[in-house]
Design a protein around this motif. Structure first.
Motif, PDB file in Angstrom:
ATOM      1  N   LEU A 591      30.461  71.106  35.061  1.00 53.36           N
ATOM      2  CA  LEU A 591      30.969  72.417  35.455  1.00 53.36           C
ATOM      3  C   LEU A 591      29.846  73.451  35.612  1.00 53.36           C
ATOM      4  CD1 LEU A 591      33.767  73.326  36.192  1.00 53.36           C
ATOM      5  CD2 LEU A 591      34.087  74.202  33.891  1.00 53.36           C
ATOM      6  N   LEU A 592      28.748  73.224  34.917  1.00 49.26           N
ATOM      7  CA  LEU A 592      27.604  74.135  35.054  1.00 49.26           C
ATOM      8  C   LEU A 592      27.045  74.070  36.474  1.00 49.26           C
ATOM      9  CD1 LEU A 592      25.299  73.953  31.882  1.00 49.26           C
ATOM     10  CD2 LEU A 592      26.526  75.939  32.782  1.00 49.26           C
ATOM     11  N   LYS A 593      27.229  72.899  37.120  1.00 50.46           N
ATOM     12  CA  LYS A 593      26.648  72.691  38.451  1.00 50.46           C
ATOM     13  C   LYS A 593      27.578  73.131  39.593  1.00 50.46           C
ATOM     14  CE  LYS A 593      24.258  68.657  36.597  1.00 50.46           C
ATOM     15  NZ  LYS A 593      25.106  67.585  36.022  1.00 50.46           N
ATOM     16  N   ALA A 594      28.807  73.569  39.255  1.00 44.56           N
ATOM     17  CA  ALA A 594      29.763  73.954  40.309  1.00 44.56           C
ATOM     18  C   ALA A 594      29.322  75.239  41.020  1.00 44.56           C
ATOM     19  CB  ALA A 594      31.141  74.157  39.693  1.00 44.56           C
ATOM     20  N   THR A 595      29.932  75.522  42.168  1.00 40.15           N
ATOM     21  CA  THR A 595      29.693  76.793  42.853  1.00 40.15           C
ATOM     22  C   THR A 595      30.734  77.788  42.326  1.00 40.15           C
ATOM     23  OG1 THR A 595      29.774  75.291  44.752  1.00 40.15           O
ATOM     24  CG2 THR A 595      28.986  77.534  45.150  1.00 40.15           C
ATOM     25  N   TYR A 596      30.287  78.999  42.078  1.00 38.18           N
ATOM     26  CA  TYR A 596      31.176  79.997  41.481  1.00 38.18           C
ATOM     27  C   TYR A 596      31.368  81.189  42.389  1.00 38.18           C
ATOM     28  CZ  TYR A 596      30.966  77.533  37.033  1.00 38.18           C
ATOM     29  OH  TYR A 596      31.104  76.598  36.051  1.00 38.18           O
ATOM     30  N   ARG A 597      32.519  81.833  42.258  1.00 41.34           N
ATOM     31  CA  ARG A 597      32.688  83.150  42.876  1.00 41.34           C
ATOM     32  C   ARG A 597      33.312  84.078  41.852  1.00 41.34           C
ATOM     33  NH1 ARG A 597      38.204  81.702  44.912  1.00 41.34           N
ATOM     34  NH2 ARG A 597      37.972  79.527  44.344  1.00 41.34           N
ATOM     35  N   LYS A 598      33.022  85.377  42.046  1.00 43.82           N
ATOM     36  CA  LYS A 598      33.417  86.381  41.055  1.00 43.82           C
ATOM     37  C   LYS A 598      34.779  86.965  41.410  1.00 43.82           C
ATOM     38  CE  LYS A 598      30.568  89.653  38.452  1.00 43.82           C
ATOM     39  NZ  LYS A 598      29.427  88.997  37.851  1.00 43.82           N
ATOM     40  N   THR A 599      35.641  87.130  40.412  1.00 42.67           N
ATOM     41  CA  THR A 599      36.951  87.728  40.679  1.00 42.67           C
ATOM     42  C   THR A 599      36.851  89.249  40.649  1.00 42.67           C
ATOM     43  OG1 THR A 599      37.629  87.876  38.358  1.00 42.67           O
ATOM     44  CG2 THR A 599      38.094  85.805  39.495  1.00 42.67           C
ATOM     45  N   ASP A 600      37.807  89.901  41.305  1.00 45.74           N
ATOM     46  CA  ASP A 600      37.905  91.363  41.223  1.00 45.74           C
ATOM     47  C   ASP A 600      38.329  91.734  39.806  1.00 45.74           C
ATOM     48  OD1 ASP A 600      37.601  91.326  43.935  1.00 45.74           O
ATOM     49  OD2 ASP A 600      39.759  91.551  44.370  1.00 45.74           O
ATOM     50  N   ILE A 601      38.133  92.972  39.493  1.00 46.93           N
ATOM     51  CA  ILE A 601      38.623  93.581  38.254  1.00 46.93           C
ATOM     52  C   ILE A 601      38.002  92.981  36.995  1.00 46.93           C
ATOM     53  CG2 ILE A 601      40.676  94.234  36.907  1.00 46.93           C
ATOM     54  CD1 ILE A 601      42.108  94.628  39.552  1.00 46.93           C
ATOM     55  N   PHE A 602      38.293  91.744  36.656  1.00 47.98           N
ATOM     56  CA  PHE A 602      37.726  91.169  35.433  1.00 47.98           C
ATOM     57  C   PHE A 602      36.291  90.647  35.637  1.00 47.98           C
ATOM     58  CE2 PHE A 602      42.040  91.329  33.790  1.00 47.98           C
ATOM     59  CZ  PHE A 602      41.845  91.555  32.436  1.00 47.98           C
ATOM     60  N   GLY A 603      35.881  90.459  36.885  1.00 49.89           N
ATOM     61  CA  GLY A 603      34.526  89.995  37.162  1.00 49.89           C
ATOM     62  C   GLY A 603      34.217  88.633  36.567  1.00 49.89           C
ATOM     63  N   LEU A 604      35.207  87.753  36.592  1.00 50.03           N
ATOM     64  CA  LEU A 604      35.023  86.422  36.003  1.00 50.03           C
ATOM     65  C   LEU A 604      34.514  85.440  37.057  1.00 50.03           C
ATOM     66  CD1 LEU A 604      38.379  86.390  34.019  1.00 50.03           C
ATOM     67  CD2 LEU A 604      36.080  86.593  33.017  1.00 50.03           C
ATOM     68  N   GLU A 605      33.621  84.559  36.650  1.00 47.94           N
ATOM     69  CA  GLU A 605      33.066  83.552  37.562  1.00 47.94           C
ATOM     70  C   GLU A 605      33.977  82.333  37.554  1.00 47.94           C
ATOM     71  OE1 GLU A 605      30.076  83.673  39.191  1.00 47.94           O
ATOM     72  OE2 GLU A 605      28.916  85.219  38.161  1.00 47.94           O
ATOM     73  N   ILE A 606      34.605  82.049  38.707  1.00 47.47           N
ATOM     74  CA  ILE A 606      35.483  80.878  38.729  1.00 47.47           C
ATOM     75  C   ILE A 606      34.928  79.788  39.646  1.00 47.47           C
ATOM     76  CG2 ILE A 606      37.561  82.107  38.009  1.00 47.47           C
ATOM     77  CD1 ILE A 606      38.519  82.141  40.810  1.00 47.47           C
TER      78      ILE A 606
END
Ligand SMILES: Nc1ncnc2c1ncn2[C@@H]1O[C@H](COP(=O)(O)OP(=O)(O)O)[C@@H](O)[C@H]1O
Ligand SMILES: C=C(OP(=O)(O)O)C(=O)O
Ligand SMILES: [Ca+2]
Ligand SMILES: [Mn+2]
Length: 670
Positions: A591-606
């Motif tokens: 999971l460390l190697k996955a590509t992430y994007r940031k969510t609005d509001i909470f700013g979480l990397e999914i």
């Protein structure tokens, strides 16, 4: 009577030799009836010789004296012989003297008169010589004249027998577990948990808004202590457990639990660390003592009391008193609170988390409030279980505080949670479950008694448990939130500041049952994912966690084990199988190697992808039909987070002013 009470010991059974020739033998039971002489009965040389002449002798052969690793010197000196009741492989007198000191009334006597063993069978056992008191003989009360039997560190088998014989609602289930009822309370009573506020604790502990520590004064504690001790001493027998907390040998605590029920004794036998016979022999004076008076209530005319229940902790006296609740979880969580006070003093962080370790020695912590999945997810067939609920993180690594696990078993299914299912066997305490009256098969879906049905078992009942329960420094710190709003992503990666923000917030939807009076899930914030148990201000624990995670380069994760596709009521709970896949991907490092994007509001990397999990659910909005409802709910939750964090904005976290700023900025932005 020494036997089991079924046999007639006052007269012999014998066949009348004359009647036997032509009719059914007549049974004579008159005392002194003659036994047949050898010539009158058939001689069968194949029959083995017997080593008993009477039924009492036969019964005395059935139970072999326990083989203690240390000689029973005191017991032997007193002419102690094995009894047919429960026995303890420890020296008799010093243990009794120590327990007598524990149970001493603070105003009248030096200690009650104690006898070892079960009152039903222990006629010939030794008792502690009663030390005369300074009180004149004329002041002696009836209580000073009676003996209380002490059942000290009984084995599970002995405790089963005690429970079944004397405690209504005790049954053996089809898999051998002991089913019990905890009475009126089937969850903890946080509103009745009090801590003595003295000069020291006034300065050291967290008091006021948000704090779990409801104050009481020393005097009131002593009133309640006296009430519990008087109640326990008034009983024919009490159960005493001498056990340990914390698998880290340098920071081990000796605890004594005095209780009125075999259920409580077996529960703590399972949940605390079990001493070896040698350790028990050398136990000495406990570091902490619980007086559990169970169903016996507090006196509502006593200052501070607001109900008939009170769970009181006195850190100076190192004692806890329980009045008016039989819920066994109070004992384990009460001791956890004590560890949350003692350990930070030694620069050790106490954690309300599960903990497991992979084959390569990678350790993961699972933080979360009750019902979020600590026990379920740390019990993983592919990893070593270090513990399911309470840990310490020291300079050298992690250690479990306990010797057992306490799993929720509502809707437990063999296929979904095989290791927990298989742990429910002989020795396990099963609280408040419903079972078939004939087959004794448990119906885990039945909530008739409570939602909070529980199983308490020794950790070694989990096949891949790691004994001793210690491990190296954690690599992953997983924060579990059971989000009843259904807006948090099933998995997101956190930076250090976000980890701290969510750790201090301690968000979840409290799942019904574990705390009294909660019938439906509702959003809750509980600092450090365990505000009910912490003693110091949350920022103290947060600062320690930040420092340790930074030093070890641990990664933080937020896992929503709650709802998806809508809030509670319209969406559904994320499948356990998916959450397990997510956890697998964290452990494996993929999971460390996955590509992430940031969510609005909470700013979480999914992450874009997790193996074995449908990608549509990774971004919560995709799973919701009503996108507007999703946005509204997301904003609502963000608002709740912001409100909750207000109380922490004025606190500095650690020595680093920057970190405090970063943490404040790591919350929702809208
Ligand atoms: N996706 C999920 N992740 C974790 N637990 C889940 C999930 N879905 C349902 N559950 C259930 O939720 C409960 C979690 O409880 P438990 O692991 O005992 O929590 P804790 O140890 O944190 O109090 C269990 O009954 C488990 O079967
Ligand atoms: C025993 C408890 O622990 P948990 O639900 O975290 O397993 C509790 O909170 O009462
Ligand atoms: Ca015996
Ligand atoms: Mn648990």
């Amino acid at each position: 009577m020494a036997g089991n009470g079924n046999e007639n010991t006052s007269g012999d059974f014998s066949f009348s030799a004359a009647a036997a020739r032509d009719a059914l033998p007549r049974i004579t039971t008159e005392k002194g009836a003659k036994a047949p002489t050898p010539r009158e009965v058939c001689q069968d040389d194949t029959a083995p010789r017997v080593n008993f002449q009477t039924i009492d002798e036969l019964h005395s052969l059935q139970k072999k004296r326990s083989a203690p690793t240390t000689p029973l010197t005191n017991a032997n000196a007193n002419g102690l012989t094995g009894t047919s009741g429960p026995t303890t492989p420890v020296s008799g007198e010093s243990m009794l003297q120590s327990v007598s000191a524990s149970l001493a009334s603070l105003t009248r006597e030096t200690g009650p008169k104690l006898i070892r063993g079960d009152p039903a069978t222990a006629a010939k056992v030794a008792h502690v010589p009663h030390t005369p008191t300074s009180v004149p003989a004329a002041d002696v009360s009836d209580s000073g004249l009676k003996f209380t039997h002490v059942l000290h560190n009984l084995s599970p088998a002995e405790l089963y027998e005690q429970a079944i014989k004397y405690e209504k609602g005790s049954f053996v289930t089809s898999t051998g577990a002991l089913a019990t009822l905890s009475g009126a309370k089937t969850g903890r009573s946080p509103k009745d948990k009090r801590v003595v506020k003295d000069e020291t604790t006034a300065a050291e502990l967290w008091w006021g808004k948000g704090s779990p520590n409801i104050e009481m004064d020393e005097q009131t504690f002593l009133v309640n202590r006296e009430r519990a001790v008087d109640y326990l001493n008034s009983l024919d027998k009490v159960f005493v457990n001498d056990q340990f907390l914390n698998w880290d040998p340098e920071n081990r605590l000796k605890v004594r639990i005095v209780s009125a029920r075999a259920y409580h004794s077996l529960f703590m036998h399972n949940m605390c660390i079990r001493p070896t016979p040698e350790e028990l022999e050398n136990f000495g004076t406990p570091d902490f003592t619980i007086y559990n008076a169970g169903k016996f209530p507090c006196n509502r005319f006593t200052h501070y009391m607001t109900s008939s229940t009170s769970v009181d902790i006195n850190l100076a006296r190192r004692e806890m008193v329980i009045l008016g609740t039989q819920y066994a979880g109070e004992m384990k969580k009460g001791l956890f609170g004590v560890m949350h006070y003692l350990m930070p003093k030694r620069k050790i962080l106490s954690l309300h988390s599960g903990c497991n370790m992979g084959k390569d020695g990678d350790v993961a912590l699972f933080f979360g409030l009750s019902g979020t999945g600590k026990t379920t997810l740390s019990t993983d067939h592919n990893r070593y279980l270090i513990g399911d609920d309470e840990h310490c993180w020291s300079e050298t690594g992690v250690s479990n505080i306990e010797g057992g696990c306490y799993a929720k078993c509502i809707d437990l299914a063999r296929e979904k949670e095989p290791d927990i299912w298989n742990a429910i066997k002989f020795g396990t305490v099963l609280e408040n479950v419903v079972f078939d009256e004939h087959t004794r098969e448990v119906d885990y879906s039945d909530k008739s008694v409570t939602e909070n049905t529980r199983a308490a078992y020794p950790i070694e009942y989990i096949p891949n448990s790691k004994i001793p329960c210690v491990g190296p420094h954690p690599k992953n710190v997983i924060l579990l939130a059971c989000d009843a709003f259904g807006v948090l992503p099933p998995i997101s990666k956190l930076n250090l500041a976000q980890t701290m923000y969510h750790f201090i917030s301690g968000y979840t939807a409290l799942v019904a049952g574990t705390e009294e009076g909660v019938k439906e899930p509702r959003a809750t914030f509980s600092a450090c994912f365990g505000a009910a148990f912490i003693m110091l201000h949350p920022t103290k624990y947060a600062a320690m966690l930040a420092e340790k995670m930074q030093a070890q380069g641990a990664t933080g994760w937020l896992v929503n084990t709650g709802w998806s596709g809508g809030s509670y009521g319209s969406g559904s709970r994320i499948k356990l199988a998916y959450t397990r896949k997510i956890i697998d991907a964290i452990h494996s490092g993929s999971l460390l190697k996955a590509t992430y994007r940031k969510t609005d509001i909470f700013g979480l990397e999914i992450p874009d992808e997790v193996e074995g999990v449908p990608s549509e659910i990774l971004e919560p909005i995709n799973a919701w039909k009503d996108k507007d409802a999703y946005q509204d709910t997301l904003l609502k939750l963000a608002g709740l987070f912001k409100n909750n964090f207000e109380t922490f904005t004025s606190h500095k976290i650690g020595d680093d002013g920057n970190l405090t700023e970063e943490i404040l900025a790591a919350g929702p932005n809208f």
